[in-house]
Design a protein around this motif. Sequence first.
Motif, mmCIF file in Angstrom:
data_model
loop_
_atom_site.group_PDB
_atom_site.id
_atom_site.type_symbol
_atom_site.label_atom_id
_atom_site.label_comp_id
_atom_site.label_asym_id
_atom_site.label_seq_id
_atom_site.Cartn_x
_atom_site.Cartn_y
_atom_site.Cartn_z
ATOM 1 N N ARG A 84 0.877 -1.323 0.366
ATOM 2 C CA ARG A 84 0.189 -0.004 -0.158
ATOM 3 C C ARG A 84 0.737 1.722 -0.170
ATOM 4 N NH1 ARG A 84 -5.546 0.270 2.536
ATOM 5 N NH2 ARG A 84 -6.145 0.079 0.091
ATOM 6 N N GLN A 85 2.453 1.367 0.701
ATOM 7 C CA GLN A 85 2.397 2.523 0.684
ATOM 8 C C GLN A 85 3.505 2.578 -0.934
ATOM 9 O OE1 GLN A 85 6.392 1.780 3.016
ATOM 10 N NE2 GLN A 85 6.087 3.956 3.528
ATOM 11 N N ALA A 86 4.019 1.155 -1.665
ATOM 12 C CA ALA A 86 4.349 1.143 -3.210
ATOM 13 C C ALA A 86 3.290 1.857 -3.925
ATOM 14 C CB ALA A 86 5.097 0.169 -3.104
ATOM 15 N N VAL A 87 2.145 1.842 -3.619
ATOM 16 C CA VAL A 87 1.486 2.575 -4.756
ATOM 17 C C VAL A 87 0.564 3.968 -3.719
ATOM 18 C CG1 VAL A 87 1.084 0.257 -5.790
ATOM 19 C CG2 VAL A 87 -0.770 0.594 -3.982
ATOM 20 N N SER A 88 1.325 3.836 -2.571
ATOM 21 C CA SER A 88 0.150 5.006 -1.703
ATOM 22 C C SER A 88 -1.215 5.765 -2.468
ATOM 23 C CB SER A 88 1.231 6.580 -3.235
ATOM 24 O OG SER A 88 2.105 6.868 -3.666
ATOM 25 N N ALA A 89 -1.511 4.452 -1.721
ATOM 26 C CA ALA A 89 -2.622 3.826 -1.401
ATOM 27 C C ALA A 89 -3.334 4.756 -0.819
ATOM 28 C CB ALA A 89 -3.100 2.268 -1.246
ATOM 29 N N SER A 90 -4.956 5.119 -1.128
ATOM 30 C CA SER A 90 -5.052 6.095 0.312
ATOM 31 C C SER A 90 -5.777 5.824 1.231
ATOM 32 C CB SER A 90 -5.681 7.694 -0.370
ATOM 33 O OG SER A 90 -7.060 7.065 -0.892
ATOM 34 N N GLY A 91 -6.009 4.464 0.726
ATOM 35 C CA GLY A 91 -6.856 3.737 2.326
ATOM 36 C C GLY A 91 -6.131 3.423 3.679
ATOM 37 N N LYS A 92 -7.424 4.063 3.925
ATOM 38 C CA LYS A 92 -6.877 3.917 6.225
ATOM 39 C C LYS A 92 -5.785 2.241 6.358
ATOM 40 C CE LYS A 92 -10.243 4.933 8.360
ATOM 41 N NZ LYS A 92 -11.781 5.354 8.863
ATOM 42 N N ASN A 93 -5.119 2.387 7.350
ATOM 43 C CA ASN A 93 -4.739 1.096 7.501
ATOM 44 C C ASN A 93 -4.992 0.756 9.102
ATOM 45 O OD1 ASN A 93 -4.313 -0.197 4.482
ATOM 46 N ND2 ASN A 93 -2.344 1.593 5.162
ATOM 47 N N TRP A 94 -5.582 -0.412 9.092
ATOM 48 C CA TRP A 94 -5.714 -0.509 10.939
ATOM 49 C C TRP A 94 -4.959 -2.548 11.501
ATOM 50 C CZ3 TRP A 94 -10.777 0.009 14.153
ATOM 51 C CH2 TRP A 94 -10.543 0.096 15.227
ATOM 52 N N LEU A 95 -3.781 -2.329 12.307
ATOM 53 C CA LEU A 95 -2.805 -3.667 12.177
ATOM 54 C C LEU A 95 -3.635 -3.544 13.570
ATOM 55 C CD1 LEU A 95 -1.449 -5.688 11.683
ATOM 56 C CD2 LEU A 95 0.270 -4.741 12.051
ATOM 57 N N PHE A 96 -4.019 -5.338 13.693
ATOM 58 C CA PHE A 96 -3.957 -6.007 15.304
ATOM 59 C C PHE A 96 -2.618 -6.539 15.317
ATOM 60 C CE2 PHE A 96 -8.112 -4.399 17.168
ATOM 61 C CZ PHE A 96 -8.995 -3.873 16.604
ATOM 62 N N PHE A 97 -2.154 -6.531 16.349
ATOM 63 C CA PHE A 97 -0.715 -7.085 16.727
ATOM 64 C C PHE A 97 -0.577 -7.695 17.893
ATOM 65 C CE2 PHE A 97 3.646 -7.972 17.975
ATOM 66 C CZ PHE A 97 3.984 -9.295 16.657
ATOM 67 N N GLY A 98 -0.061 -8.706 18.133
ATOM 68 C CA GLY A 98 0.403 -9.548 19.987
ATOM 69 C C GLY A 98 0.964 -10.431 19.561
ATOM 70 N N ASP A 99 1.460 -10.559 21.325
ATOM 71 C CA ASP A 99 2.427 -12.057 21.415
ATOM 72 C C ASP A 99 2.505 -11.360 22.157
ATOM 73 O OD1 ASP A 99 3.927 -14.266 20.547
ATOM 74 O OD2 ASP A 99 4.355 -13.638 19.040
ATOM 75 N N GLN A 100 3.303 -12.603 22.612
ATOM 76 C CA GLN A 100 3.667 -12.698 24.277
ATOM 77 C C GLN A 100 3.985 -11.790 25.422
ATOM 78 O OE1 GLN A 100 5.950 -16.775 25.463
ATOM 79 N NE2 GLN A 100 4.582 -17.680 24.201
ATOM 80 N N HIS A 101 5.157 -10.915 25.442
ATOM 81 C CA HIS A 101 5.748 -9.999 25.728
ATOM 82 C C HIS A 101 6.135 -8.904 24.959
ATOM 83 C CE1 HIS A 101 5.781 -12.406 29.476
ATOM 84 N NE2 HIS A 101 6.293 -13.150 28.565
ATOM 85 N N GLN A 102 5.342 -7.697 25.354
ATOM 86 C CA GLN A 102 6.746 -6.472 24.612
ATOM 87 C C GLN A 102 7.925 -6.715 24.236
ATOM 88 O OE1 GLN A 102 3.568 -3.033 25.532
ATOM 89 N NE2 GLN A 102 5.115 -2.328 23.341
ATOM 90 N N GLN A 103 7.995 -6.863 25.662
ATOM 91 C CA GLN A 103 9.566 -6.587 25.367
ATOM 92 C C GLN A 103 10.688 -7.533 24.383
ATOM 93 O OE1 GLN A 103 11.571 -6.510 28.843
ATOM 94 N NE2 GLN A 103 13.381 -5.476 28.570
ATOM 95 N N HIS A 104 10.397 -8.515 24.552
ATOM 96 C CA HIS A 104 10.328 -9.712 23.583
ATOM 97 C C HIS A 104 10.579 -9.471 22.254
ATOM 98 C CE1 HIS A 104 13.176 -10.459 27.615
ATOM 99 N NE2 HIS A 104 11.658 -10.836 28.565
ATOM 100 N N ASP A 105 8.863 -9.797 22.175
ATOM 101 C CA ASP A 105 8.181 -10.162 20.919
ATOM 102 C C ASP A 105 7.545 -9.351 19.751
ATOM 103 O OD1 ASP A 105 8.349 -12.577 22.044
ATOM 104 O OD2 ASP A 105 7.270 -12.956 23.795
#
Length: 557
Positions: free
Chosen positions: A432-453
């Motif tokens: 989306r960055q490469a084609v300069s897409a104007s749409g909004k992007n929302w990512l949900f990410f997670g894992d065990q520990h913020q500090q390590h993962d």
Amino acid sequence: SRLMVLEDSKQVASGTSSAATTQLHILFGSQTGNAEALAQSAAKAARAQGLVPVVQGLGEVDIDVFATMRHVLVVTSTYGEGEMPDNAQLFWQAISASTAPRLEQMHFAVLAIGDTGYDGFCQAGKFIDMRLEQLGAKRVSDRIDCDIDYEEPSNQWIATSMPQFAASAGSSGTALENLPEAPVIPGSNKQNPYAAALVTNKRLSGSESGKDIRHFEFDLTDSGLKYEAGDALGVIPVNDPTLVKLLLSQLNADYDTPVSGFDRSLGDLLTYQFEISEPSRKLIEWVGQNTTNQELRHVLQHDDKDTLGIWLWGKDTLDLLQLELTRSLSIPEFVALLRPLQHRAYSISSSSKAHPNQVHLTIATVRYHSSGRTRSGVCSAYLAERVGRGEKPAIFISPNKAFRVPANNEAPLIMIGPGTGIAPFRAFLQERQAVSASGKNWLFFGDQHQQHDFIYQDELLAWQESGLLTRLDLAFSRDQSKKIYVQNRMLEQGAELFAWLEQGAYFYVCGDASRMAKDVDKALYQVVAQFGGMSVERAADYVDQLKKEKRYLRDVY
Ligand code: 2AM
């Protein structure tokens, strides 16, 4: 126009017109693109028989249009433990309903692919096959159920079924077009892999993390290979030489021992040609019948898949051979019980627009300790530990046409990708960055520990800063006493999430199928009901509609 009519009638007279006008609808149910690829090769075979193939996903087929089709080939995989693949779910609902139309005029056949390692082998194909018959459709040839090594049997089946379709359509069997075969680019399919240099192998998770998540980069310069964000990369692994050695010594054999019926040594077969980690069904059954081990005999007698699964956990081929056997197993017998070494497919984590000469993977190395030995994932450990920098593993692009960024650059994107499930979304964001897409992007990410993962932390935060990522919601499950998962974040942000859906957002999920994707699915229904002010039934219709519009897409495994 008179001339046209004359020409037409001439064709009728010569008996080829019915062939030229008989459509064969080739409908695929596909989760990872395998069934879709098979549908395409069936289309080629259909053309050679003088039929006009029309290839479509089952998700694109309207039930009323389906009811008018006369010649139908269904090619479907099965997902998880006997479920319909995502793009076949609505079709299945429609044909299994009591209101489903009768299909007396239809001639059909079903090609099912599956994995005997799971319950409900080829179940989706079996159900569809049975239901079409119930509705009055006539079977042109018997269904075939193919295991993971489906290429050869399915192509043979296609080769024998197409003339049967042509016969039932009254086709003359003359080829409409006999286009010369284009040369295959190495790496464009499993049969023709490409040796790609591994140029980067970098640990992403911290040294104190419970996981070893790695970032790999392969060089594609001059390969001519192309891929799209959302595609997977097939990697053909080489087995662990330590395990090969242990097996050879268990079998009292040398690496170079010849095996009758093969032109490679036993060592080569165990290294390159057969699965030696996960025991095959055939091997489990053989050992079960020829062992004094009470536990295994007991588990097999009860024929309970869960108990067998628990007993098998962490056990490999060597563990089975080390059980007390009542008769010895010859080397050719042993080899005959093994199943062929499979490639592993990983969601690509780069966009070729951002990295024209590379393809990236994001993989957690599977490693654990059991009964005095360290065991590791066949392919993840191969890449992490055994491929030296610059060495060239065999890879190929495995297209996943159903899992792509929307063609509409303005459409909002919601991406749920905890753990290595982030891979295709890194690709999507680069795209989306490469084609300069104007749409909004929302990512949900997670894992065990913020500090390590918190993998790709710098990139993600930079994208948040630049505005490419409109929202980034994080769920670190073990940073507090109570587990927090991505689906909890979805519910917390339910009002906003529903508003995005109403704005036409696409909802994507990638990662663990058995638990995460199921819980995220539940959370989605809940968000729609609660924040859309809908009854359970209306919320279900709303999500069905998302699926129909291909705005709810999953890449789960
Ligand atoms: P856990 O291992 O602490 O239970 C990536 O693996 C992340 O997914 C981890 O934080 C893991 O949490 C989490 N996870 C485990 N089960 C899950 C589920 N059913 N739904 C969502 N996330 C889950």
